[in-house]
Design a protein around this motif. Structure first.
Motif, PDB file in Angstrom:
ATOM      1  N   GLY A  27      63.025 -56.202 -22.134  1.00 14.78           N
ATOM      2  CA  GLY A  27      62.592 -57.043 -23.244  1.00 14.78           C
ATOM      3  C   GLY A  27      63.290 -56.640 -24.523  1.00 14.78           C
ATOM      4  N   GLU A  28      62.938 -57.295 -25.600  1.00 16.97           N
ATOM      5  CA  GLU A  28      63.599 -57.031 -26.875  1.00 16.97           C
ATOM      6  C   GLU A  28      63.106 -55.734 -27.498  1.00 16.97           C
ATOM      7  N   ARG A  29      64.053 -54.936 -27.968  1.00 12.38           N
ATOM      8  CA  ARG A  29      63.751 -53.716 -28.719  1.00 12.38           C
ATOM      9  C   ARG A  29      64.266 -53.908 -30.135  1.00 12.38           C
ATOM     10  N   TRP A  30      63.550 -53.328 -31.109  1.00 16.07           N
ATOM     11  CA  TRP A  30      63.996 -53.357 -32.500  1.00 16.07           C
ATOM     12  C   TRP A  30      64.675 -52.037 -32.831  1.00 16.07           C
ATOM     13  N   VAL A  31      65.844 -52.140 -33.460  1.00 18.76           N
ATOM     14  CA  VAL A  31      66.626 -50.955 -33.807  1.00 18.76           C
ATOM     15  C   VAL A  31      66.871 -50.947 -35.306  1.00 18.76           C
ATOM     16  N   SER A  32      66.637 -49.800 -35.927  1.00 20.09           N
ATOM     17  CA  SER A  32      66.922 -49.612 -37.345  1.00 20.09           C
ATOM     18  C   SER A  32      68.307 -48.983 -37.474  1.00 20.09           C
ATOM     19  N   TRP A  33      69.195 -49.657 -38.182  1.00 17.08           N
ATOM     20  CA  TRP A  33      70.584 -49.212 -38.317  1.00 17.08           C
ATOM     21  C   TRP A  33      70.846 -48.664 -39.713  1.00 17.08           C
ATOM     22  N   SER A  47      74.717 -45.891 -37.121  1.00 11.22           N
ATOM     23  CA  SER A  47      73.833 -45.142 -36.228  1.00 11.22           C
ATOM     24  C   SER A  47      72.499 -45.877 -36.190  1.00 11.22           C
ATOM     25  N   GLY A  48      71.868 -45.884 -35.017  1.00 10.02           N
ATOM     26  CA  GLY A  48      70.622 -46.630 -34.883  1.00 10.02           C
ATOM     27  C   GLY A  48      69.560 -45.833 -34.162  1.00 10.02           C
ATOM     28  N   ARG A  49      68.299 -46.179 -34.415  1.00 10.85           N
ATOM     29  CA  ARG A  49      67.176 -45.571 -33.701  1.00 10.85           C
ATOM     30  C   ARG A  49      66.152 -46.647 -33.368  1.00 10.85           C
ATOM     31  N   ASP A  50      65.477 -46.448 -32.268  1.00 11.82           N
ATOM     32  CA  ASP A  50      64.513 -47.422 -31.777  1.00 11.82           C
ATOM     33  C   ASP A  50      63.244 -47.375 -32.632  1.00 11.82           C
ATOM     34  N   THR A  75      55.079 -49.307 -21.389  1.00  8.99           N
ATOM     35  CA  THR A  75      56.118 -48.326 -21.634  1.00  8.99           C
ATOM     36  C   THR A  75      56.188 -47.323 -20.489  1.00  8.99           C
ATOM     37  N   ARG A  76      57.350 -46.755 -20.264  1.00  9.24           N
ATOM     38  CA  ARG A  76      57.532 -45.782 -19.184  1.00  9.24           C
ATOM     39  C   ARG A  76      56.943 -44.427 -19.530  1.00  9.24           C
ATOM     40  N   GLU A  77      56.751 -44.158 -20.817  1.00  2.00           N
ATOM     41  CA  GLU A  77      56.200 -42.885 -21.258  1.00  2.00           C
ATOM     42  C   GLU A  77      54.683 -42.879 -21.114  1.00  2.00           C
ATOM     43  N   VAL A  78      54.145 -41.724 -20.772  1.00  3.20           N
ATOM     44  CA  VAL A  78      52.698 -41.575 -20.724  1.00  3.20           C
ATOM     45  C   VAL A  78      52.195 -41.405 -22.157  1.00  3.20           C
ATOM     46  N   GLU A 191      65.199 -41.994 -26.666  1.00  3.30           N
ATOM     47  CA  GLU A 191      63.884 -42.002 -26.023  1.00  3.30           C
ATOM     48  C   GLU A 191      62.885 -41.237 -26.885  1.00  3.30           C
ATOM     49  N   ARG A 192      63.326 -40.117 -27.431  1.00  2.00           N
ATOM     50  CA  ARG A 192      62.443 -39.320 -28.271  1.00  2.00           C
ATOM     51  C   ARG A 192      62.075 -40.074 -29.540  1.00  2.00           C
ATOM     52  N   ASP A 193      63.057 -40.767 -30.143  1.00  2.00           N
ATOM     53  CA  ASP A 193      62.777 -41.557 -31.341  1.00  2.00           C
ATOM     54  C   ASP A 193      61.697 -42.581 -31.072  1.00  2.00           C
ATOM     55  N   PHE A 194      61.779 -43.211 -29.892  1.00  2.00           N
ATOM     56  CA  PHE A 194      60.795 -44.229 -29.554  1.00  2.00           C
ATOM     57  C   PHE A 194      59.412 -43.622 -29.369  1.00  2.00           C
TER      58      PHE A 194
END
Length: 206
Positions: A27-33, A47-50, A75-78, A191-194
């Motif tokens: 699906g769509e993810r938002w990235v801050s550039w 450079s971008g982060r989720d 999400t895949r993360e617990v 992944e950590r940023d998210f």
């Protein structure tokens, strides 16, 4: 809009920040550039982060439509929340996929019960150090024991919430399965940023 902003970087010696939607298989993810034009070289760096979770959380319809639930549940993360004694108060479906334990049989149990015995003391000492220093955020790698007895290496990223007297109210965090480090360092950083975005936002919503 993104192309226009990037072209502006080339015209002027300035730093710009902007957000864009990025389509992915999930699906769509938002990235801050964050971008800038190199002063001596004819090149532009970006450079971008989720920031998907933060983006959704600031949406005025986010909570009323339960959209945060969609993100957390898929999400895949617990994602977890536990009280000051360590008892689990909230878990998302990723917990079942990672450990084999159902949410129903896990809620109310102490999180420590699922941690490998050799990692319990180290984790407790680490968290005690954070609490004494009144630090709100932490990260620790540990092993969980799944229902079938297998070990799952996870990276626990969490945020401690204190009351006005400095007592722990609860702990909200995320667990990333790092058992098979097949991702690149850059992918793991994103992944950590998210997960950090989730931890910073989700405490008030669950």
């Amino acid at each position: 809009r993104a192309e226009l902003l990037i072209s502006e970087l080339g015209r002027f010696d300035q730093k710009l920040e902007f957000e864009t939607g990025v389509p992915t298989n999930e699906g769509e993810r938002w990235v801050s550039w964050v971008g800038g034009c190199h002063p001596t070289k004819a090149e532009i760096s970006l450079s971008g982060r989720d920031v998907t979770f933060k983006k959704l959380a600031t949406d005025e319809l986010f909570e009323s439509e339960g959209r945060y639930r969609i993100v957390v549940n898929n999400t895949r993360e617990v994602i977890f929340r536990r009280d000051s004694r360590g008892s689990l108060l909230f878990l998302n479906p990723a917990w079942e996929q990672l450990t084999g334990y159902t949410i129903e049989e896990s809620i109310g149990r102490c999180f420590t019960e699922f941690i490998h015995e050799e990692d319990r003391r180290l984790r407790a000492a680490y968290e005690d150090t954070l609490v004494k220093a009144r630090k709100r955020q932490g990260r620790f790698e540990l092993r969980l024991v799944a229902k079938d007895g297998s070990l799952k290496w996870v990276e626990s990223t969490f945020q401690v919430h204190f009351d006005v007297e400095g007592n722990i109210v609860d702990v909200v965090g995320a667990l990333i399965d790092i058992s098979e480090r097949r991702t690149s360092d850059e992918a793991l950083r994103l992944e950590r940023d998210f997960t950090n975005a989730i931890v910073e936002t989700v405490g008030a919503l669950i």
